[in-house]
Write an enzyme that holds these catalytic residues in place. Sequence first.
Site, PDB file in Angstrom:
ATOM      1  N   ARG A  62      -5.978  -4.362  -2.225  1.00 26.95           N
ATOM      2  CA  ARG A  62      -5.776  -3.631  -0.981  1.00 26.95           C
ATOM      3  C   ARG A  62      -5.343  -4.615   0.113  1.00 26.95           C
ATOM      4  O   ARG A  62      -5.896  -5.709   0.208  1.00 26.95           O
ATOM      5  CB  ARG A  62      -7.068  -2.942  -0.541  1.00 26.95           C
ATOM      6  CG  ARG A  62      -7.727  -2.121  -1.634  1.00 26.95           C
ATOM      7  CD  ARG A  62      -7.278  -0.662  -1.605  1.00 26.95           C
ATOM      8  NE  ARG A  62      -7.835   0.047  -2.744  1.00 26.95           N
ATOM      9  CZ  ARG A  62      -9.086   0.482  -2.817  1.00 26.95           C
ATOM     10  NH1 ARG A  62      -9.901   0.265  -1.807  1.00 26.95           N
ATOM     11  NH2 ARG A  62      -9.509   1.129  -3.880  1.00 26.95           N
TER      12      ARG A  62
ATOM     13  N   ASP B 113     -15.488   1.505 -12.347  1.00 29.66           N
ATOM     14  CA  ASP B 113     -14.710   2.723 -12.192  1.00 29.66           C
ATOM     15  C   ASP B 113     -14.903   3.618 -13.404  1.00 29.66           C
ATOM     16  O   ASP B 113     -14.714   3.179 -14.528  1.00 29.66           O
ATOM     17  CB  ASP B 113     -13.234   2.329 -12.058  1.00 29.66           C
ATOM     18  CG  ASP B 113     -12.378   3.471 -11.604  1.00 29.66           C
ATOM     19  OD1 ASP B 113     -12.919   4.557 -11.399  1.00 29.66           O
ATOM     20  OD2 ASP B 113     -11.168   3.271 -11.468  1.00 29.66           O
TER      21      ASP B 113
END
Length: 705
Positions: free
Chosen positions: A385, A430
Amino acid sequence: MALSLSSRSFFTSSYKSLSPLKNPFSSFPIRQYRVLFVLDPCKYNNKTTRYKLPIRRSSFPTHASTALQEAPAPNEKIVLPTNESSDGLLRIRHTCAHVMAMAVQKLYPDAKVTIGPWIDSGFYYDFDMEPLTDRDLKRIKKEMDRIISRNLPLVREEVSRDEAQRRIMSINEPYKIEILESIQEEPITIYHIGDEWWDLCAGPHVETTGKINKKAIELESVAGAYWRGDVKKPMLQRIYGTAWENEDQLKAYLHFKEEAKRRDHRRIGQDLDLFSIQAAGGGLVFWHPKGAIIRHIIEDTWKTIHMERGYDLLYTPHVAKADLWKISGHLDFYKENMFDQMEIEEELFQLRPMNCPYHVLIYKRQLHSYRDFPIRVAELGTVYRYELSGSLHGLFRVRGFTQGQPASAYKATCISQVILLTVAGADHDDAHIFCLEDQIKDEIRGVLDLTEEILQQFGFDKYEVNLSTRPEKAVGDDEIWEKATFALKDALEDKGWSYQIDDGGGAFYGPKIDLKIEDALGRKWQCSTIQACFDLAPYLLCNPSLTHELLQVDFNLPQRFNITYVDSNQERKRPIMIHRAVLGSLERFFGVLIENYAGDFPLWLSPIQARVLPVTDAQLQYCNEVGKKLKASGIRVEVCSGERLPKLIRNAEKQKIPLMAVVGPKEVETETITVRSRLAGELGNMSIDEFISKTKTASENRTFL
């Protein structure tokens, strides 16, 4: 008997129940004690003196939270109020912001004011002015004290928008004009301090400045802050302050603040050589050998529990064609948080900001029957990010991180302000579950059980749970929202967890469960998420400007990627997709672990479990043999020499090594070792096999030594 203590002669530790009459290698009931051990490192040969000084629990509290803070006082425990629990405290803090702004403009007439809200531990105000120093803060505090002592009234006035604009322009406050333009309500309210200073404000405030205890206020720091958070706008001077109802509360808060500073993961990470952020790139974490060992343990625990609960593990690429992120919606709604695309053979590729689309593609590789469900997949995948360099913060805000979906931001209540902490490129735990509508409740309950099991492995057993429901603007029909919300609520009630309803706090694509864990200081950290999501916003599933959730039920990505299954009537239907994360990012969770334990990891998690120390170099060969045998048995060990034994012991204590195996001539002759616990002191002489057996048993049982 008199004791002379140097700064390195004592340390405190919080650990599971430890009795001096009980072997520290045995398993203990789950209670916590706080003990001060005083060690005389200059004695050896089984004659080391260990003084165990009982300390009142109130003097060394385990918990001190900014949500419901407990901090030590000499003879009693002080519970600090919050803005939510004390309307008077909120008014004090808000008024302090105004008093500080008045003081600044008295001392620095050219300073322009902007905004000055209250925050969790105090207040701040942003000024457009020359940079300030700590010396300036002292001057400002003295001027604040004078204003408070004058007992000036705070008077609320209502004016028209035109009148407010006229007054602002007359004193040349350009930022206030911009603020005025953003205010929708009428009339405009102004608060005056006496007849000398005023500000646009909706309140509330105390009646007079004399209601503030000037001895319960402290100006903490000054920092740079862009106006409206926009790097293209002016850099302002932000002054942070803390304010309380009385002096005792301020002292308790300052004690808490010092303890939080002592636990800062950035300092401990450097002292214990766990990780670093190198010049190779800001926000990119370098895991050093000791930190990598802990990461390996975290990952191994995570993988083992997931596989036991029916998850299949995945590994997916770090990059993909830009078209994938167009389909998922990221390029439309999340582009500013993604790194620039790269061109390879005339095609555009993109570093992944999340893992969800990859898991959808793996599902889509073949046609599924309703009999295949539920399908559970999990990945520890690194995502990237883009974050501004000025916003990076140790392991809490980075540019590369390993995540478990969804990788949202989380909020940590910090010692001086509420900071939104995100990870910008890191490893996340995840996982996604593809299931049918009537399986949602059972799958969510399974996620809650899995979450509890994993978090308890690492010593977190206190949670704050919130269920966020449909906001005013949402996609999806009422029926499916009701089903998803009921499934989340039903699973929580079936689990027996108490929770709070955040009415309208869900994302517009689905309801969610947020779980915050409580650390040793009582601070709340958002780590886990369960959420149900609808049609149009996959970018929100990993948006670092949002709170990090435990679970999400997604009706969105299945729609975007057109994934289906064949039902019992041989018709194509769309499955439900549940997003969930337990630890959040590994980097962030590691930072929380460091601060929770203050780097003093329990035996099973410690990167080095034992250190073998020779009395002289004559025993070094035998020490190396002992080290090899311990390593072969799976014990993480290192041999240290080259210094006198007292210094070797002190170094091991500074490095927070749980166990020391001391070897002198007698130990070589009898092929034994003398074991010393950093927390329990001397454990006596034992054979190597006995030491291996007890250490492995203690580690397997998660015993705190």
